[in-house]
Design an enzyme around this catalytic site. Structure first.
Site, PDB file in Angstrom:
ATOM      1  N   GLU A  41       7.883 -32.136 -16.796  1.00 32.11           N
ATOM      2  CA  GLU A  41       8.082 -33.369 -16.010  1.00 32.11           C
ATOM      3  C   GLU A  41       6.755 -34.096 -15.805  1.00 32.11           C
ATOM      4  O   GLU A  41       6.693 -35.330 -15.826  1.00 32.11           O
ATOM      5  CB  GLU A  41       8.726 -33.037 -14.656  1.00 32.11           C
ATOM      6  CG  GLU A  41       9.045 -34.298 -13.856  1.00 32.11           C
ATOM      7  CD  GLU A  41       9.664 -34.013 -12.491  1.00 32.11           C
ATOM      8  OE1 GLU A  41      10.386 -33.006 -12.347  1.00 32.11           O
ATOM      9  OE2 GLU A  41       9.410 -34.805 -11.568  1.00 32.11           O
TER      10      GLU A  41
ATOM     11  N   SER B 147      18.782 -25.145 -11.499  1.00 30.67           N
ATOM     12  CA  SER B 147      19.227 -24.993 -12.888  1.00 30.67           C
ATOM     13  C   SER B 147      20.026 -23.709 -13.100  1.00 30.67           C
ATOM     14  O   SER B 147      20.368 -23.368 -14.238  1.00 30.67           O
ATOM     15  CB  SER B 147      18.002 -25.020 -13.816  1.00 30.67           C
ATOM     16  OG  SER B 147      16.964 -24.225 -13.285  1.00 30.67           O
TER      17      SER B 147
ATOM     18  N   CYS C  29      22.266 -28.997  -9.310  1.00 28.57           N
ATOM     19  CA  CYS C  29      22.153 -30.312  -8.664  1.00 28.57           C
ATOM     20  C   CYS C  29      22.841 -31.330  -9.573  1.00 28.57           C
ATOM     21  O   CYS C  29      23.246 -31.010 -10.701  1.00 28.57           O
ATOM     22  CB  CYS C  29      20.678 -30.665  -8.506  1.00 28.57           C
ATOM     23  SG  CYS C  29      19.848 -30.716 -10.113  1.00 28.57           S
TER      24      CYS C  29
ATOM     25  N   CYS D  27      13.000 -34.570  -4.752  1.00 28.71           N
ATOM     26  CA  CYS D  27      14.401 -35.029  -4.723  1.00 28.71           C
ATOM     27  C   CYS D  27      15.201 -34.325  -3.635  1.00 28.71           C
ATOM     28  O   CYS D  27      14.788 -33.308  -3.086  1.00 28.71           O
ATOM     29  CB  CYS D  27      15.026 -34.821  -6.096  1.00 28.71           C
ATOM     30  SG  CYS D  27      15.456 -33.117  -6.396  1.00 28.71           S
TER      31      CYS D  27
ATOM     32  N   HIS E   6      14.046 -33.022 -17.667  1.00 31.98           N
ATOM     33  CA  HIS E   6      12.713 -33.149 -17.064  1.00 31.98           C
ATOM     34  C   HIS E   6      12.002 -34.441 -17.440  1.00 31.98           C
ATOM     35  O   HIS E   6      10.997 -34.778 -16.843  1.00 31.98           O
ATOM     36  CB  HIS E   6      11.856 -31.935 -17.487  1.00 31.98           C
ATOM     37  CG  HIS E   6      12.627 -30.664 -17.415  1.00 31.98           C
ATOM     38  ND1 HIS E   6      13.331 -30.157 -18.488  1.00 31.98           N
ATOM     39  CD2 HIS E   6      12.873 -29.833 -16.383  1.00 31.98           C
ATOM     40  CE1 HIS E   6      13.967 -29.051 -18.124  1.00 31.98           C
ATOM     41  NE2 HIS E   6      13.712 -28.835 -16.855  1.00 31.98           N
TER      42      HIS E   6
ATOM     43  N   ASN F 266      11.434 -25.573  -9.501  1.00 34.77           N
ATOM     44  CA  ASN F 266      12.125 -25.619  -8.201  1.00 34.77           C
ATOM     45  C   ASN F 266      12.531 -24.217  -7.745  1.00 34.77           C
ATOM     46  O   ASN F 266      12.547 -23.936  -6.552  1.00 34.77           O
ATOM     47  CB  ASN F 266      13.296 -26.592  -8.253  1.00 34.77           C
ATOM     48  CG  ASN F 266      14.509 -26.025  -8.933  1.00 34.77           C
ATOM     49  OD1 ASN F 266      15.314 -25.361  -8.313  1.00 34.77           O
ATOM     50  ND2 ASN F 266      14.637 -26.244 -10.242  1.00 34.77           N
TER      51      ASN F 266
END
Ligand code: 0CH
Ligand code: SF4
Length: 320
Positions: A137, A278, A23, A206, A85, A236
């Site tokens: 995070e 990632s 991303c 997101c 993060h 994710n």
């Protein structure tokens, strides 16, 4: 095994989800480390894995990055990068106190949640933070406000159990990489119990997280199995496995091609493939090449969204 082809290998239809993989926040974080090494020379310290991917981390290590978990492991006089993060406020504060040059690779979409947390506390609201305990995070976002202003909500049960001091002064925020469907159920519970709860402006989950979940959802039901390329500590990526499984399709997380379980694929004619935010595309190609050693692979990319988002680099690291 499926019917053999002329080559003697069985056919395998491969449905590849798009979008998948890197991303904009991950791209930016990796470039920050690379540029920092160019600017300052090696070594550059990085607090926590810049993103949760061993291949990425090993590559940066080879270029001169040193990964540590805490700021006190960074010697005086060397630059340090904070991971995508995000970090508690105390971390940059400590770096400043020590006179360290630091570069913040926190994704701008994570920073946006940090600012919302501050604003909600300034407005006198208690924050219900939907996320996974112990994730960096979550630790980073909790560290944006003084202790006691935020409560972690991990499940619908947590949302049912929470007893507020003042039900009229609540807000919720979320981790950026959660399951869209699980989060919707938790939010619905909070809104039913506390109709005045303040919702974030726009989604905290997101664009990359929700696009990758929609993309894997679109292929999963047409597949007999799904592989997600990503690390076990990548929130994710793990969510992508769950999304595929919810569609009724067995799904597994693998980090590299050498983790492919050909026994598991014995009766599979259509395999789904995706990668967490990632995981670099080179690992997707590596997995496909490995599948080709055993199968006659017919690739099809299924695109459910186009992404054209890029984030600016911090000042001082822009290209010359
Ligand atoms: O999915 P998580 O947050 O575990 O992190 P990752 O795998 O490093 O992916 C990049 C997201 C970084 C911050 O949102
Ligand atoms: Fe940013 Fe989303 Fe990527 Fe996380 S997954 S780095 S929030 S774009």
């Amino acid at each position: 095994m499926t019917a053999p082809s002329k080559s003697g290998r069985p056919h395998l239809k491969l449905l590849i989800a798009a979008p998948r993989g890197f991303c904009a926040g991950v791209d930016r974080a990796i470039v920050i480390v690379e540029r920092a090494i160019e600017k300052y020379g090696a070594p550059v310290y990085v607090r926590h894995e810049i993103v949760h991917n061993k291949y990425v981390v090993d590559n940066l290590r080879a270029k001169g990055a040193i990964f540590v978990e805490e700021l006190d492991q960074v010697p005086d006089g060397v630059p340090v990068v904070f991971s995508a993060h995000g970090v508690p406020k105390a971390v940059p504060a400590k770096a400043e106190e020590r006179g360290l040059d630091y570069l913040d690779a926190t994704c701008p979409l994570v920073s946006k949640v940090h600012r919302q947390a501050e604003r909600q506390v300034e407005a006198g609201r208690h924050i219900l933070f939907i996320g996974h305990r112990g994730h960096p995070e979550v630790i980073g976002t909790f560290g944006q406000v003084d202790a006691g202003h935020m409560t972690l909500i991990e499940t619908v049960e947590d949302a049912e159990r929470f007893t507020p001091a003042d039900p009229d002064n609540l807000a919720f925020l979320t981790q950026t990489t959660l399951s869209v469907d699980d989060t919707a159920a938790i939010v619905a519970t909070l809104q039913r119990r506390f109709p005045a709860v303040h919702a974030p402006k726009g989604e905290d989950i997101c664009y990359a997280t929700s696009n990758r979940q929609s993309a894997v959802k679109a292929i999963a039901s047409a597949c007999e199995a799904v592989y997600v390329i990503g690390a076990p500590n990548s929130s994710n990526s793990v969510r992508l496995v769950e999304v595929a499984e919810r569609e009724g399709t067995p799904a597994r997380l693998i980090q590299r091609a050498d983790e492919i379980d050909f026994d598991w694929l014995r009766d599979v004619r259509t395999l789904g493939l995706t990668a967490g935010a990632s995981a670099p595309e080179i690992l997707v190609r590596e997995v496909i090449d490995q599948l080709r050693t055993q199968f006659e692979v017919d690739e099809e990319e299924v695109e459910t969204a186009r992404e054209n988002i890029a984030f600016k680099l911090p000042r001082g690291l822009e290209p010359a």
